[in-house]
Design a protein around this motif. Structure first.
Motif, PDB file in Angstrom:
ATOM      1  N   ASN A 145       0.808  -1.226   0.000  1.00  0.00           N
ATOM      2  CA  ASN A 145       0.000   0.000   0.000  1.00  0.00           C
ATOM      3  C   ASN A 145       0.838   1.271   0.000  1.00  0.00           C
ATOM      4  OD1 ASN A 145      -2.416  -1.466  -0.069  1.00  0.00           O
ATOM      5  ND2 ASN A 145      -2.392  -1.677   2.148  1.00  0.00           N
ATOM      6  N   THR A 177       4.157   3.287  -2.284  1.00  0.00           N
ATOM      7  CA  THR A 177       4.534   3.398  -3.690  1.00  0.00           C
ATOM      8  C   THR A 177       6.023   3.155  -3.818  1.00  0.00           C
ATOM      9  OG1 THR A 177       4.816   5.785  -3.470  1.00  0.00           O
ATOM     10  CG2 THR A 177       2.695   5.025  -4.305  1.00  0.00           C
ATOM     11  N   ASP A 195       0.384  -1.400  -9.339  1.00  0.00           N
ATOM     12  CA  ASP A 195      -0.574  -0.806 -10.259  1.00  0.00           C
ATOM     13  C   ASP A 195       0.252  -0.129 -11.354  1.00  0.00           C
ATOM     14  OD1 ASP A 195      -2.085   1.632 -11.294  1.00  0.00           O
ATOM     15  OD2 ASP A 195      -3.662   0.558 -10.205  1.00  0.00           O
ATOM     16  N   THR A 218      -0.142   3.941 -11.249  1.00  0.00           N
ATOM     17  CA  THR A 218       0.196   4.739 -10.076  1.00  0.00           C
ATOM     18  C   THR A 218       1.436   4.267  -9.315  1.00  0.00           C
ATOM     19  OG1 THR A 218      -1.165   3.385  -8.607  1.00  0.00           O
ATOM     20  CG2 THR A 218      -2.253   5.249  -9.708  1.00  0.00           C
ATOM     21  N   LEU A 278       1.419   2.068  -7.171  1.00  0.00           N
ATOM     22  CA  LEU A 278       0.999   1.644  -5.847  1.00  0.00           C
ATOM     23  C   LEU A 278       1.354   0.169  -5.678  1.00  0.00           C
ATOM     24  CD1 LEU A 278      -0.632   2.404  -3.243  1.00  0.00           C
ATOM     25  CD2 LEU A 278      -2.587   1.354  -4.386  1.00  0.00           C
TER      26      LEU A 278
END
Length: 70
Positions: free
Chosen positions: A12, A14, A52, A55, A57
């Protein structure tokens, strides 16, 4: 990975800018299901990180599964 960088590599979070993002070894990719659309798996040190694609993430981490290159 250096300890400071490893602390940043958490689910959760980056990926830190400038972190080397390597493709998984082909033999390892063949053993895993394909990632869901919009995600990708990369090797960071000896860990597999699911991110992701848009992003960066971190969705999941599998620790200590990538073998060191000989």
């Amino acid at each position: 990975l250096p300890p400071g960088l490893e602390k940043q590599l958490k689910k959760n979070g980056t990926l830190p800018p400038g972190l080397a993002r390597n493709d998984l070894p082909a033999a390892l990719q063949k053993k895993m299901y394909p990632p869901r659309p919009g995600t990708r798996r990369i090797a960071v040190g000896r860990d597999v990180v699911l991110i992701d694609s848009k992003t960066d993430l971190i969705l999941d981490i599998i620790y200590d599964v990538v073998r060191a290159a000989h």
